[in-house]
Each structure stands twice: as C-alpha cells, then as structure tokens.
Write a protein that holds these residues in place. Sequence first.
Motif, PDB file in Angstrom:
ATOM      1  N   ARG A   1       0.857  -1.038  -0.042  1.00  0.00           N
ATOM      2  CA  ARG A   1      -0.141  -0.037   0.030  1.00  0.00           C
ATOM      3  C   ARG A   1       0.783   1.401  -0.035  1.00  0.00           C
ATOM      4  N   ASP A   2       1.889   1.178   0.790  1.00  0.00           N
ATOM      5  CA  ASP A   2       2.914   2.383   0.690  1.00  0.00           C
ATOM      6  C   ASP A   2       3.859   2.250  -0.257  1.00  0.00           C
ATOM      7  N   GLU A   3       3.984   1.401  -0.927  1.00  0.00           N
ATOM      8  CA  GLU A   3       5.339   0.942  -1.828  1.00  0.00           C
ATOM      9  C   GLU A   3       6.554   1.464  -1.188  1.00  0.00           C
ATOM     10  N   ALA A   4       6.687   0.885   0.059  1.00  0.00           N
ATOM     11  CA  ALA A   4       7.853   1.349   0.819  1.00  0.00           C
ATOM     12  C   ALA A   4       8.328  -0.135   1.543  1.00  0.00           C
ATOM     13  N   PHE A   5       9.843   0.026   1.751  1.00  0.00           N
ATOM     14  CA  PHE A   5      10.437  -0.919   2.431  1.00  0.00           C
ATOM     15  C   PHE A   5      10.413  -0.287   3.808  1.00  0.00           C
ATOM     16  N   TYR A   6      10.362  -1.206   5.027  1.00  0.00           N
ATOM     17  CA  TYR A   6      10.479  -0.831   6.624  1.00  0.00           C
ATOM     18  C   TYR A   6      11.548  -1.849   7.180  1.00  0.00           C
ATOM     19  N   ASP A   7      12.209  -1.152   7.997  1.00  0.00           N
ATOM     20  CA  ASP A   7      13.286  -2.028   8.752  1.00  0.00           C
ATOM     21  C   ASP A   7      12.543  -2.765   9.841  1.00  0.00           C
ATOM     22  N   GLU A   8      12.842  -3.817  10.497  1.00  0.00           N
ATOM     23  CA  GLU A   8      11.944  -4.485  11.643  1.00  0.00           C
ATOM     24  C   GLU A   8      11.935  -3.670  12.787  1.00  0.00           C
ATOM     25  N   LYS A   9      12.683  -2.608  13.172  1.00  0.00           N
ATOM     26  CA  LYS A   9      12.745  -1.987  14.165  1.00  0.00           C
ATOM     27  C   LYS A   9      11.568  -0.637  13.917  1.00  0.00           C
ATOM     28  N   GLU A  10      11.036  -0.376  12.739  1.00  0.00           N
ATOM     29  CA  GLU A  10      10.127   0.586  12.248  1.00  0.00           C
ATOM     30  C   GLU A  10       8.805  -0.214  12.616  1.00  0.00           C
TER      31      GLU A  10
ATOM     32  N   GLY B   1      -1.064  -9.380  12.905  1.00  0.00           N
ATOM     33  CA  GLY B   1       0.692  -9.409  12.409  1.00  0.00           C
ATOM     34  C   GLY B   1       1.105  -7.746  12.612  1.00  0.00           C
ATOM     35  N   LYS B   2       2.341  -7.904  11.877  1.00  0.00           N
ATOM     36  CA  LYS B   2       3.190  -6.619  11.471  1.00  0.00           C
ATOM     37  C   LYS B   2       2.548  -5.769  10.824  1.00  0.00           C
ATOM     38  N   LEU B   3       2.584  -4.579  11.235  1.00  0.00           N
ATOM     39  CA  LEU B   3       2.271  -3.319  10.407  1.00  0.00           C
ATOM     40  C   LEU B   3       3.382  -2.295  10.313  1.00  0.00           C
ATOM     41  N   SER B   4       3.170  -1.470   9.293  1.00  0.00           N
ATOM     42  CA  SER B   4       4.272  -0.572   8.916  1.00  0.00           C
ATOM     43  C   SER B   4       3.747   0.799   9.734  1.00  0.00           C
ATOM     44  N   PRO B   5       4.614   1.772  10.228  1.00  0.00           N
ATOM     45  CA  PRO B   5       4.319   2.778  11.025  1.00  0.00           C
ATOM     46  C   PRO B   5       3.115   3.646  10.633  1.00  0.00           C
ATOM     47  N   GLN B   6       2.604   3.393   9.232  1.00  0.00           N
ATOM     48  CA  GLN B   6       1.358   3.981   8.835  1.00  0.00           C
ATOM     49  C   GLN B   6       0.557   3.140   9.215  1.00  0.00           C
ATOM     50  N   GLY B   7       0.666   1.917   9.679  1.00  0.00           N
ATOM     51  CA  GLY B   7      -0.597   1.062   9.933  1.00  0.00           C
ATOM     52  C   GLY B   7      -1.005   0.317   8.662  1.00  0.00           C
ATOM     53  N   THR B   8      -0.152   0.216   7.794  1.00  0.00           N
ATOM     54  CA  THR B   8      -0.527  -0.520   6.627  1.00  0.00           C
ATOM     55  C   THR B   8       0.288  -2.055   6.807  1.00  0.00           C
ATOM     56  N   PRO B   9      -0.309  -3.093   6.138  1.00  0.00           N
ATOM     57  CA  PRO B   9       0.210  -4.320   6.280  1.00  0.00           C
ATOM     58  C   PRO B   9       1.328  -4.337   5.523  1.00  0.00           C
ATOM     59  N   VAL B  10       2.313  -5.146   6.198  1.00  0.00           N
ATOM     60  CA  VAL B  10       3.458  -5.418   5.314  1.00  0.00           C
ATOM     61  C   VAL B  10       3.624  -7.016   5.321  1.00  0.00           C
ATOM     62  N   GLU B  11       4.451  -7.181   4.025  1.00  0.00           N
ATOM     63  CA  GLU B  11       4.853  -8.674   3.853  1.00  0.00           C
ATOM     64  C   GLU B  11       6.243  -9.077   3.707  1.00  0.00           C
ATOM     65  N   TRP B  12       6.704 -10.132   4.050  1.00  0.00           N
ATOM     66  CA  TRP B  12       8.222 -10.530   3.845  1.00  0.00           C
ATOM     67  C   TRP B  12       8.469 -10.700   2.342  1.00  0.00           C
TER      68      TRP B  12
ATOM     69  N   LEU C   1       5.616  20.432  -3.339  1.00  0.00           N
ATOM     70  CA  LEU C   1       4.494  20.419  -2.449  1.00  0.00           C
ATOM     71  C   LEU C   1       3.842  19.016  -2.223  1.00  0.00           C
ATOM     72  N   ILE C   2       4.057  18.481  -1.058  1.00  0.00           N
ATOM     73  CA  ILE C   2       3.513  17.123  -0.808  1.00  0.00           C
ATOM     74  C   ILE C   2       2.802  16.843   0.432  1.00  0.00           C
ATOM     75  N   GLY C   3       2.130  15.680   0.419  1.00  0.00           N
ATOM     76  CA  GLY C   3       1.678  15.208   1.890  1.00  0.00           C
ATOM     77  C   GLY C   3       2.464  14.775   2.789  1.00  0.00           C
ATOM     78  N   LYS C   4       2.047  14.919   4.078  1.00  0.00           N
ATOM     79  CA  LYS C   4       3.127  14.652   5.084  1.00  0.00           C
ATOM     80  C   LYS C   4       3.514  13.180   5.172  1.00  0.00           C
ATOM     81  N   ASP C   5       2.836  12.232   4.582  1.00  0.00           N
ATOM     82  CA  ASP C   5       3.036  11.033   4.605  1.00  0.00           C
ATOM     83  C   ASP C   5       4.241  10.360   3.780  1.00  0.00           C
ATOM     84  N   ILE C   6       4.595  11.384   2.725  1.00  0.00           N
ATOM     85  CA  ILE C   6       5.553  10.936   1.840  1.00  0.00           C
ATOM     86  C   ILE C   6       6.841  11.791   2.014  1.00  0.00           C
ATOM     87  N   ILE C   7       6.785  12.443   3.091  1.00  0.00           N
ATOM     88  CA  ILE C   7       8.024  13.319   3.458  1.00  0.00           C
ATOM     89  C   ILE C   7       9.546  12.623   3.408  1.00  0.00           C
ATOM     90  N   ARG C   8       9.527  11.305   3.796  1.00  0.00           N
ATOM     91  CA  ARG C   8      10.919  10.693   3.791  1.00  0.00           C
ATOM     92  C   ARG C   8      11.177  10.448   2.320  1.00  0.00           C
TER      93      ARG C   8
END
Length: 516
Positions: free
Chosen positions: A129-138, A145-156, A257-264
């Motif tokens: 959903r985020d089209e993003a990679f996340y570290d385990e610590k995030e 199960g595990k969720l991203s910092p945004q609350g979206t599902p993640v898969e291995w 000019l962007i949304g705060k959720d894609i600041i990184r």
Amino acid sequence: MADPFYITTAISYPNGRPHIGHAYEAIAADAIARFQRQAGRDVRFQTGTDEHGLKMVQTARALNRDVAEYAAEMSSHFKQMCDTLAISYDNFIQTTTPSHHRASQALWEKMEKNGDLYLSRYEGWYSVRDEAFYDEKELVDGANGKLSPQGTPVEWTAEETWFFRLSKYQQPLLDLYATNPDFIRPDSRRNEVIRFVEGGLNDLSVSRTSFDWGVPVPGSDGHVMYVWVDALTNYLSGLGFPDDGDGMRYWPADLHLIGKDIIRFHTVYWPAFLLSAGIKLPKQVFGHGFLLHRGEKMSKSLGNVVDPGDLAQAFGVDALRYFLLREVSFGQDGSYSAEAIVTRINAELANAFGNLAQRTLSFIAKNLDGALPDLGRPDEADGILIEEVVVACAALKAAFNDLMLSQGIEAWLRGVYACNQYIDAQAPWALRKTDPDRMKAVLGTLVRAIRMLAITILPVVPEGAGRILDQISADTRDHAAVDDDEWYERQRRSGVRLTTPMPVFPRLEMPVEVVA
C-alpha cells in the motif's frame, strides 16, 4: 526574462479515484502558482499521476483489467479533477510515457556511474500500500501481524535486487538539513526527518524482479525500478531531462508540495539520489497535513470518502477552494464538513466580500447610470480605509510568500471588514439625498478598495474575483496593479460604465443530500 519559479505537487497514485486530499494539495499548489504569476515570476506548475508499482498491478488484476489500460483510465480522473477545480497546471505528467522512462534510466545511469548501485539480494518487510520498505525496528504490532508505521500491512519479501548506497549519504543529508533549515517545512516535518536520518540509514532496495510493470533497469534484464525511483524522477522528466533544453532552466524546483506521509521519500531518498547523480537539489519541500472529515481520517470503511467533483458541484469551485485554503492552517491537519463549508462561505465570501461588491456596484449602476463618480468631497475616512486595504493586501502577499495561506486570507478579510464598516458608517444611500458630492467620494473610494481586494484574492477564487474585476473593467491584475493609485481616475476619464452586476458569491444552502 522573468525569474523562474517551479512548483510541483506529488504525483497521485491512481489505483483509486481522487479524494478531497488530492484536491486540497492541487488547490494549494494552484493558489501558490497563481500568486507567483501575479508577482511576475515565470511559473512552471507540474502535477500528474504515478502509474507504476506493485499496487497498480494488484488492483488491475483484481478487476481483471489490463494494467496499462486501467492506469490510463484512472489517470484521466485525476486530470479531470484538476480541470474541474481550475488548477492552472502547465504540465500533467504520466510516468508511463517514453520520455519519462528515458529520464528515469538516465538518472539511474548517473547514480550507477558514481558507484552508488550494486546488485545483491533483498530480504525484508514491504508494504504494498505504501510502496515502501521498512526495517524491523520500524514495525508495530497489529491485530493480524506486523504493520508499517503508517498502520498498513507488510509482507516479507525476498528477491534479487539492486541496492542504492543510501547509508553513504547519511552525513551529507544531515549537513544539508543543518545548512539549509528551510529545505524541509514546516519545522515539525523537518524534526521528524532529522530524527529518522540520525537513527541510521540502511542501503535501499531500488529494483524489483517479482513483476514487470515499471521502468526497466538499464542493462539488467528482469529488473524494473523501485516505483519511488521512477516516481521522484518526474520532477526532472517533466522539464525534459536528461536533455539540457529550455525546460531545465526551471530546475532546481522552488517548491515540492507534498503530503506529510511521503516526506521521507522526498527529503531523504530524493536528495540522496540527486547528490549521487550530481544534480542540484530542490530548494524546498513542504509537507502539508491531512484533511479530515469531521475530525476523522477518511476511509472507505467509514463511508466518508467524497469525490471532490461532487463537492465542487454542490458548493461551487470557488467556494471549495476558498474554504480549504481559509479553514486549514497550512502544514497542519484540518477538518471539513458540509456545515462548515456553508457557514464559512456565507459569512466571508457571500456576506462580507460578495455583498460588498454587489451593493456598491449595483448602487452605481442604478443611481449614476453606471458611470464612475468623480472624487466629490473627500473625507479623512476615505484615506484611512484605503490605507487599511493596502495593509491587508500587503499582509496577504507577505503571508503567501511564506506559505502561510490561511493567515494570508485572514489578513485580507480585515480589509474586507474595514470596507463593510466604512460603507455602513458613510451610508451612501442616505448621502444620495443629503450630500451627493460626499456620496461620490464614498463610492469612488469603495470601487478602489474592491479592485485591490479582488486582485489580491484572485489566486484563491479566480473565477469570482475575476468576474468582479470584469465588472469594473480592471484588466491589469498583477501585484503591481494593486499599488496603481492612478487607476481609478484613468477609468473614470475613459468613460467606462458599469452594467448592473450579477451576484458573484451567492449564499449557499445545505445540499438536500449532504455530500460532506
């Protein structure tokens, strides 16, 4: 040649139809672009759609649709939204075009030439959903199960991939934030990004082999670029990169000019890619807040996702634009509802500014046969009003230059309210019988004030403010025109006559079917 000003929105991901958040970003960017054009800048304003990535493949597959056809169809809804909302874009980019593919590959080759790309194997967490990679610590724990910092599902995910040496740029990025504190705005976003980078950067997986809907990696069969490499490149490809043509004079961008959720992605990955490629960095990234419905985040499950076209139809384009820019403190989250729109528009646009223009111009049309009156018998109150309006218009300009959009409109309103207090105190309808010369001075003063206020608010409500200016034949509408003290006398001597005006900002009623 005029000083260039390049502003972009994020390109929207069209795996669903546009929602009010997309409209808010486009409207804000459009107001800034129109404002900078008034200032005499050579503006380039770009928006568009990001059509690649696994999420698009999965959505199209679920609908049994060809992904290219589906992406093109969905992109057209975003273009239609922009056209409906009077978004004055210069370029609507789509990432499926051959020229964009060529630009993305050219950027890749520059990063590769700099030694910042290497082939390895990725194993880790990915949010489709985020089209993003996340570290385990995030990651955070969710019910299933595990969720991203945004609350979206993640898969291995495990696959061969190209990596970008993001870790190499940790210190250069921190140096950038320190030496250019305005690179990220507002401050809350800047602090968030600094904390993230200080926590350590890992090298970034920048290609995929599990699907083929994307920009092919040059010289690496079976790999397509990670969607964010391709998506971020749009800011360059829309100017003609890698060719050093006329469009590239707009780079570096003045404002992403962007949304705060894609600041990184925009303040960590993007500047790192550009540093690697030896390309100048954008001047500023501004992460605006979310638009909430009655204080709640919009979601399909809550049934509060509204098509911005429906809102524009129910309330009017100008009303929607004004409400969003006035109601939400730019950079913060904001909330909207049908009741809030009706209340705000009726109080400020319809009653305060619209009625001011309507009764002033109607009075001239009816009682002076539409002729602009001579200066009559001036009074100290006239000069005081004009000075208040000048200050209000200057305050909006200063605020817009600093991206304080709602504060700028609030300052402008002080000029509108001053005019209403003046017209009520001077009562030209009574002066018509008791002191016609004084009446003329009052009406002339009001026309001068209305012109300045209408020019100043044009970026926010271009149709309505433009119609008021049409009614008084005020053709020059840039910032310099606001300070043109001779305009009124030139118009009067030219013999311009006002026709009976039509209301520009009508009062709103609550829709029978509440759409917000």
